[in-house]
Design a protein around this motif. Structure first.
Motif, PDB file in Angstrom:
ATOM      1  N   TYR A   1      13.627   6.190  12.390  1.00  0.00           N
ATOM      2  CA  TYR A   1      14.864   5.574  11.889  1.00  0.00           C
ATOM      3  C   TYR A   1      14.580   4.212  11.259  1.00  0.00           C
ATOM      4  CZ  TYR A   1      19.808   4.113  11.952  1.00  0.00           C
ATOM      5  OH  TYR A   1      21.061   3.701  11.600  1.00  0.00           O
ATOM      6  N   THR A   2      13.924   3.337  12.020  1.00  0.00           N
ATOM      7  CA  THR A   2      13.755   1.963  11.547  1.00  0.00           C
ATOM      8  C   THR A   2      12.749   1.860  10.410  1.00  0.00           C
ATOM      9  OG1 THR A   2      12.179   1.583  13.362  1.00  0.00           O
ATOM     10  CG2 THR A   2      14.461   0.941  13.730  1.00  0.00           C
ATOM     11  N   TYR A   3      11.740   2.742  10.387  1.00  0.00           N
ATOM     12  CA  TYR A   3      10.801   2.716   9.255  1.00  0.00           C
ATOM     13  C   TYR A   3      11.472   3.182   7.968  1.00  0.00           C
ATOM     14  CZ  TYR A   3       6.406   1.091  11.086  1.00  0.00           C
ATOM     15  OH  TYR A   3       5.406   0.281  11.563  1.00  0.00           O
ATOM     16  N   VAL A   4      12.443   4.078   8.069  1.00  0.00           N
ATOM     17  CA  VAL A   4      13.208   4.460   6.883  1.00  0.00           C
ATOM     18  C   VAL A   4      13.938   3.232   6.326  1.00  0.00           C
ATOM     19  CG1 VAL A   4      15.251   5.724   6.105  1.00  0.00           C
ATOM     20  CG2 VAL A   4      13.458   6.911   7.367  1.00  0.00           C
ATOM     21  N   TRP A   5      14.512   2.426   7.212  1.00  0.00           N
ATOM     22  CA  TRP A   5      15.215   1.221   6.746  1.00  0.00           C
ATOM     23  C   TRP A   5      14.241   0.233   6.112  1.00  0.00           C
ATOM     24  CZ3 TRP A   5      20.355  -1.087   8.239  1.00  0.00           C
ATOM     25  CH2 TRP A   5      21.317  -0.086   8.414  1.00  0.00           C
ATOM     26  N   MET A   6      13.045   0.127   6.670  1.00  0.00           N
ATOM     27  CA  MET A   6      12.041  -0.746   6.057  1.00  0.00           C
ATOM     28  C   MET A   6      11.652  -0.236   4.675  1.00  0.00           C
ATOM     29  SD  MET A   6       9.602  -1.403   9.345  1.00  0.00           S
ATOM     30  CE  MET A   6      10.386  -1.224  10.954  1.00  0.00           C
ATOM     31  N   ASP A   7      11.568   1.089   4.559  1.00  0.00           N
ATOM     32  CA  ASP A   7      11.245   1.683   3.269  1.00  0.00           C
ATOM     33  C   ASP A   7      12.351   1.401   2.252  1.00  0.00           C
ATOM     34  OD1 ASP A   7       9.593   3.436   1.572  1.00  0.00           O
ATOM     35  OD2 ASP A   7      11.307   4.801   1.695  1.00  0.00           O
ATOM     36  N   ILE A   8      13.589   1.423   2.706  1.00  0.00           N
ATOM     37  CA  ILE A   8      14.708   1.102   1.812  1.00  0.00           C
ATOM     38  C   ILE A   8      14.583  -0.334   1.315  1.00  0.00           C
ATOM     39  CG2 ILE A   8      17.218   0.840   1.666  1.00  0.00           C
ATOM     40  CD1 ILE A   8      17.399   3.129   3.763  1.00  0.00           C
ATOM     41  N   MET A   9      14.182  -1.240   2.212  1.00  0.00           N
ATOM     42  CA  MET A   9      13.942  -2.631   1.794  1.00  0.00           C
ATOM     43  C   MET A   9      12.925  -2.674   0.655  1.00  0.00           C
ATOM     44  SD  MET A   9      13.444  -4.557   5.461  1.00  0.00           S
ATOM     45  CE  MET A   9      14.575  -4.278   6.832  1.00  0.00           C
ATOM     46  N   ALA A  10      11.806  -1.969   0.860  1.00  0.00           N
ATOM     47  CA  ALA A  10      10.725  -1.995  -0.121  1.00  0.00           C
ATOM     48  C   ALA A  10      11.177  -1.414  -1.452  1.00  0.00           C
ATOM     49  CB  ALA A  10       9.526  -1.213   0.424  1.00  0.00           C
ATOM     50  N   ARG A  11      11.841  -0.281  -1.420  1.00  0.00           N
ATOM     51  CA  ARG A  11      12.263   0.380  -2.656  1.00  0.00           C
ATOM     52  C   ARG A  11      13.303  -0.449  -3.403  1.00  0.00           C
ATOM     53  NH1 ARG A  11      10.744   5.715  -3.139  1.00  0.00           N
ATOM     54  NH2 ARG A  11       9.657   6.625  -1.343  1.00  0.00           N
ATOM     55  N   TYR A  12      14.235  -1.034  -2.664  1.00  0.00           N
ATOM     56  CA  TYR A  12      15.251  -1.855  -3.330  1.00  0.00           C
ATOM     57  C   TYR A  12      14.624  -3.080  -3.990  1.00  0.00           C
ATOM     58  CZ  TYR A  12      19.004  -5.222  -3.988  1.00  0.00           C
ATOM     59  OH  TYR A  12      19.845  -6.160  -4.529  1.00  0.00           O
ATOM     60  N   LYS A  13      13.723  -3.732  -3.289  1.00  0.00           N
ATOM     61  CA  LYS A  13      13.099  -4.931  -3.853  1.00  0.00           C
ATOM     62  C   LYS A  13      12.268  -4.610  -5.091  1.00  0.00           C
ATOM     63  CE  LYS A  13      14.769  -8.049  -1.125  1.00  0.00           C
ATOM     64  NZ  LYS A  13      15.625  -9.149  -1.650  1.00  0.00           N
ATOM     65  N   ARG A  14      11.645  -3.436  -5.124  1.00  0.00           N
ATOM     66  CA  ARG A  14      10.923  -3.041  -6.344  1.00  0.00           C
ATOM     67  C   ARG A  14      11.903  -2.920  -7.507  1.00  0.00           C
ATOM     68  NH1 ARG A  14       8.435   0.885  -2.856  1.00  0.00           N
ATOM     69  NH2 ARG A  14       6.405   0.143  -2.140  1.00  0.00           N
ATOM     70  N   MET A  15      13.068  -2.335  -7.248  1.00  0.00           N
ATOM     71  CA  MET A  15      14.072  -2.179  -8.302  1.00  0.00           C
ATOM     72  C   MET A  15      14.636  -3.524  -8.741  1.00  0.00           C
ATOM     73  SD  MET A  15      16.160   1.228  -7.055  1.00  0.00           S
ATOM     74  CE  MET A  15      16.933   1.526  -8.658  1.00  0.00           C
ATOM     75  N   GLN A  16      14.475  -4.533  -7.884  1.00  0.00           N
ATOM     76  CA  GLN A  16      14.928  -5.884  -8.216  1.00  0.00           C
ATOM     77  C   GLN A  16      13.855  -6.684  -8.954  1.00  0.00           C
ATOM     78  OE1 GLN A  16      18.237  -5.797  -8.071  1.00  0.00           O
ATOM     79  NE2 GLN A  16      18.379  -7.732  -6.999  1.00  0.00           N
ATOM     80  N   GLY A  17      12.721  -6.042  -9.219  1.00  0.00           N
ATOM     81  CA  GLY A  17      11.677  -6.702  -9.994  1.00  0.00           C
ATOM     82  C   GLY A  17      10.616  -7.404  -9.175  1.00  0.00           C
ATOM     83  N   TYR A  18      10.516  -7.076  -7.878  1.00  0.00           N
ATOM     84  CA  TYR A  18       9.509  -7.703  -7.024  1.00  0.00           C
ATOM     85  C   TYR A  18       8.227  -6.872  -6.976  1.00  0.00           C
ATOM     86  CZ  TYR A  18      12.929 -11.030  -5.161  1.00  0.00           C
ATOM     87  OH  TYR A  18      13.847 -12.037  -5.020  1.00  0.00           O
ATOM     88  N   ASN A  19       7.130  -7.555  -6.764  1.00  0.00           N
ATOM     89  CA  ASN A  19       5.869  -6.924  -6.433  1.00  0.00           C
ATOM     90  C   ASN A  19       5.856  -6.783  -4.917  1.00  0.00           C
ATOM     91  OD1 ASN A  19       3.254  -5.912  -6.713  1.00  0.00           O
ATOM     92  ND2 ASN A  19       2.316  -7.950  -6.554  1.00  0.00           N
ATOM     93  N   VAL A  20       6.037  -5.576  -4.418  1.00  0.00           N
ATOM     94  CA  VAL A  20       6.300  -5.368  -2.989  1.00  0.00           C
ATOM     95  C   VAL A  20       5.016  -5.041  -2.233  1.00  0.00           C
ATOM     96  CG1 VAL A  20       7.512  -3.961  -1.289  1.00  0.00           C
ATOM     97  CG2 VAL A  20       8.678  -4.677  -3.382  1.00  0.00           C
ATOM     98  N   LEU A  21       4.747  -5.860  -1.221  1.00  0.00           N
ATOM     99  CA  LEU A  21       3.629  -5.619  -0.307  1.00  0.00           C
ATOM    100  C   LEU A  21       4.196  -4.924   0.927  1.00  0.00           C
ATOM    101  CD1 LEU A  21       0.617  -6.080   0.362  1.00  0.00           C
ATOM    102  CD2 LEU A  21       1.287  -8.259   1.406  1.00  0.00           C
ATOM    103  N   PHE A  22       3.895  -3.630   1.048  1.00  0.00           N
ATOM    104  CA  PHE A  22       4.465  -2.798   2.119  1.00  0.00           C
ATOM    105  C   PHE A  22       3.341  -1.964   2.729  1.00  0.00           C
ATOM    106  CE2 PHE A  22       7.439   1.037   3.040  1.00  0.00           C
ATOM    107  CZ  PHE A  22       7.667   0.597   4.332  1.00  0.00           C
ATOM    108  N   PRO A  23       2.507  -2.606   3.573  1.00  0.00           N
ATOM    109  CA  PRO A  23       1.356  -1.901   4.145  1.00  0.00           C
ATOM    110  C   PRO A  23       1.741  -1.086   5.376  1.00  0.00           C
ATOM    111  CG  PRO A  23       1.345  -4.168   4.874  1.00  0.00           C
ATOM    112  CD  PRO A  23       2.552  -4.016   3.982  1.00  0.00           C
ATOM    113  N   MET A  24       0.972  -0.055   5.630  1.00  0.00           N
ATOM    114  CA  MET A  24       1.131   0.729   6.851  1.00  0.00           C
ATOM    115  C   MET A  24       0.037   0.327   7.826  1.00  0.00           C
ATOM    116  SD  MET A  24       2.240   2.913   9.022  1.00  0.00           S
ATOM    117  CE  MET A  24       3.655   3.534   8.104  1.00  0.00           C
TER     118      MET A  24
END
Length: 782
Positions: free
Chosen positions: A60-83
């Motif tokens: 559940y919570t990793y899906v929300w983290m993924d939403i953070m990453a995807r939204y920020k990319r759409m906002q023009g950010y270079n997203v650092l989202f390591p596993m």
């Protein structure tokens, strides 16, 4: 023109998710680009422990983290989202002992470590498989010693960083070794920090025991839950306001069985309502005893050893376990006529968070990191970070204020990062190595050949390891490339966000703040996102014993990743409270996937064209602009439940149920001009494109497939978040449009008419600008 849907299939095919994920990996669309000119958004993802498969809360919570990453990319950010995967510490040691039916102490250190690694490899693959099936857009799934690379906390490079932080802290004078009373778990056989102690309410016996006054042989009665600690009784107290015992001030009581006397004094720590109001303070029965004896500067008597056995100071009970000694002493007290009664009470017991065994308080020589003297600075640092939800900040504040002793960072276990120290056998001088490599002192020679203090040549390597939180509390430093590019790290520290659970605020978040202050004098994060728990349908914690566990892999098999992902958002905001989970709830929310598919399939009939919108089109486009603004605001606040609900309600209730029905005839060209038809085509596609873009962070597989099939071009996940660009002046008519349409549908139903049957009804004056579309929609007779 032949109008046929470009979406041929009648329903979403779950098997497409795996194919889409593989294409993402092949195309590397989420790879991290260190040289990008875009602003950085860094996510310090909590590495899940891999001794068990991913549970529903992780998913559940990793899906929300993924939403953070995807939204920020759409906002023009270079997203650092390591596993990352957490592989250090007690959990894997306990699991290894359990699965191989062994004890750590029975094997050589190297042999035991190898068995731990074999299990970690097995469970790590299972964890990664679940996260991949959920569609997480992590930068890389391959272990790489670079920005964005997948990492494990038992990697030599990660452990090198942990040791390097220790070396810097040592040089700053913040590390020391000393003999102190520590929380000790007899099962784990190691000291643990306050942050690793939990409390449970459990039933126990309150034993009423007769003592005698030394001065006049008068009987007094003291109640205790720990009679096995009579040999360590140091003082007896009563509350200053308890008039029953003021006459006992400065008198002495003779401890039964052991026949030595202790002082009686008043102290506000005693509660008149507990037992008889007289309290024996031992070394040590609980935290209260520890604090009080420190306050009174009374030397303790340690009566429990590292194996949880009674020491020689316990007399004839020496060698017994704590529980065995308790039973024997109670039996002896009964035989002596000194046990007046036993009362069953609920008692708050401190336990080890790992073994769930009651802890003891014993003296050990351990290594500490200073923290008590820096509480004010840490509190100020907490004020510099933004919390989601804001009220969760208080969890951190309360913990900081409760800190009363320095952090014991050494552990007497095997599987973890070794403390990088050697000791000169001749003079005891401590040898601290230079940073730059991963050290294993228990099996490596000292990095210097001669002691700088006495010229001795024989050294002993440190055998202890770090508390696993000492490792974990440097994760944000690791992911920002401290080891590989310190200039990059300096430019991009602090990390953008730390998402984590409320139960580890007191350790992971707090210790990260502490180390960040000591090492950099800076806050580690701009934002902190704290989540609650996923519980069952009744609001109860999920557990094997209750049989109420829902495996996320089972959910994915039934409803796909998209069914799971849409549920996580539509069910509620996990930062505000616990989320209830059941297959019925997930299935209910997953039905929207089918609704969106049907809408997209309908719109795919009509080509995307340029046209001048008509009044009905202007109205829905105005609502679309408002939706974009509202959804962006929710995404910006990490309120993904609000965002998903807004998009769903617009898509289902306004766009599908009202606008599509209003323009369906026009879109098909029935009694409308070509220009009017093209305006409908334009608006239908404009709305669908925007809906897909808004939903892309939440349901990435479905939106990717629909986008590529209908509109083609590059991945939807390379697109920018839509902007509100349409006039909203007609939005004031929205409720009237909805009310009028509902009125006509209900009227037809009441009159026994089908939705296609003609009806004579008056269109309100303010809605006459939509008259032609409303007329065609309802088959209104003039």
């Amino acid at each position: 023109m032949n109008l046929t849907p470009r979406i041929k299939e009648k329903r979403w095919d779950l098997s497409l998710e795996e194919k889409i994920f593989e294409k993402w990996q092949k195309d590397g669309i989420f790879s991290f680009n260190k040289r990008s000119k875009k602003p950085l958004f860094s996510i310090d993802t909590p590495p899940p422990y891999v001794n068990t498969p991913v549970h529903i809360g992780h998913a559940y919570t990793y899906v929300w983290m993924d939403i953070m990453a995807r939204y920020k990319r759409m906002q023009g950010y270079n997203v650092l989202f390591p596993m990352g995967l957490d592989k250090n510490g007690l959990p894997i040691e306990v699991q290894t002992e359990k699965e191989f039916n062994i004890r750590m102490s029975e094997l050589s250190r190297q042999n035991f470590i190898e068995k731990c690694r074999s299990l970690l490899e097995k469970y790590g693959d299972i964890s990664l498989d679940t996260f991949k099936k959920l569609g997480l857009s992590c930068n890389s799934w391959d272990k790489k010693y670079e920005l964005g690379g997948r990492y494990d906390t038992d990697d030599p490079e990660y452990r090198r960083l942990t040791q390097e932080t220790f070396i810097h802290l040592w040089k700053k004078g913040l590390i020391y070794e000393g003999i102190k009373t520590v929380n000790y778990c007899p099962v784990c056989k190691t000291a643990i920090s306050d942050a690793e102690v939990e409390y449970v309410e459990d039933y126990t016996d309150l034993n009423y025991i007769k003592f005698k006054l030394k001065e006049n042989q008068e009987d007094i009665v003291i109640a205790t839950t720990r009679p096995e600690l009579l040999c360590a009784c140091k003082i007896i107290i009563f509350n200053p306001n308890d008039e029953r015992y003021t006459r006992l001030e400065n008198k002495h009581a003779i401890v039964p069985i052991y026949n030595y006397d202790v002082k009686i004094m008043s102290h506000p720590y005693a509660k008149p309502e507990f037992g008889t109001g007289l309290v024996m303070i031992c070394s040590y029965g609980d935290y209260g005893d520890v604090r009080l004896l420190r306050e009174l500067n009374i030397e303790p008597t340690y009566t429990i050893d590292e194996n949880g056995k009674m020491k020689e100071s316990a007399g004839k009970y020496s060698g017994l376990s704590v529980l065995e000694a308790r039973e024997r002493i109670i039996k002896d007290l009964e035989m002596m006529g000194l046990l007046l009664k036993k009362e069953r009470i609920k008692h708050r017991t401190p336990i080890c968070e790992r073994s769930k065994n009651p802890i003891e308080f014993i003296a050990m020589r351990e290594i500490y990191l200073k923290q008590v003297d820096y509480k004010d600075e840490i509190l100020k640092m907490a004020d510099e970070m933004k919390f989601y939800a804001p009220e969760s900040k208080q969890i951190l504040i309360d913990w900081i204020n409760s800190v009363s002793i320095d952090w014991v960072i050494s552990r007497r276990r095997y599987y973890g990062t070794e403390i990088p120290l050697w000791y000169c056998i001749n003079c005891g001088n401590v040898i601290l190595p230079k940073p730059g490599k991963y050290y294993q002192p228990w099996k490596e020679p000292c990095p210097i050949s001669k002691c700088p203090k006495c010229n001795g040549k024989d050294f002993k390597g440190e055998e202890r390891i770090f508390d696993t939180w000492f490792d974990s509390s440097t994760s944000e430093v690791y992911i920002l490339g401290y080891l590989w590019d310190k200039n990059y790290f300096k430019r991009n520290f602090p990390c953008s966000i730390r998402p984590q659970g409320k139960e580890i605020v007191r350790n992971w978040l707090y210790f990260t703040l502490l180390k960040s202050y000591h090492l950099f004098r800076k806050k580690p994060f701009e934002n902190v996102w704290i989540h609650m728990h996923v519980v069952d349908e009744k609001g109860e914690k999920m557990s094997k014993s209750k049989g109420n566990i829902i495996n996320p892999q089972d959910v994915i098999k039934r409803y796909g990743a998209e069914g799971f992902r849409i549920w996580t958002c539509l069910e509620g905001d996990i930062t505000k409270g616990d989320i209830r989970c059941s297959f019925e709830r997930i299935e209910g929310h997953a039905k929207f996937i089918t609704k969106l598919w049907n809408i997209a399939r309908f719109v795919s009939i009509f080509p995307r064209v340029k046209a001048k919108p008509k009044e009905t089109d202007k109205w829905i486009l105005g609502e679309l602009s408002k939706l974009i603004e509202d959804v962006k605001k929710s995404y910006d606040e990490y309120a993904f439940s609000d965002a998903a609900t807004l998009i769903r309600d617009f898509t289902w209730n306004l766009f599908a149920s009202n606008y599509i029905e209003m323009v369906k005839a026009r879109a098909y060209g029935q009694e409308f001009s070509k220009g009017e038809q093209r305006a409908a085509w334009f608006t239908l596609n404009e709305c669908l494109r925007t809906i897909l873009l808004l939903f892309a962070p939440i349901i990435p597989f479905l939106t990717e497939h629909l986008w590529s099939t209908i509109y083609g071009g590059k991945s939807i996940h390379h697109k920018r978040f839509p902007k509100a660009k349409w006039d909203k002046s007609l939005n004031q008519l929205t409720q009237k449009v909805v009310d009028f349409n509902s009125y006509v549908w209900n009227k037809k139903r009441e009159e026994g008419l089908s939705l296609k049957d003609p009806i004579r009804v008056k269109v309100p004056e303010e809605l006459m600008i939509f008259y032609e579309d409303l007329k065609a929609m309802h088959n209104i007779i003039d």
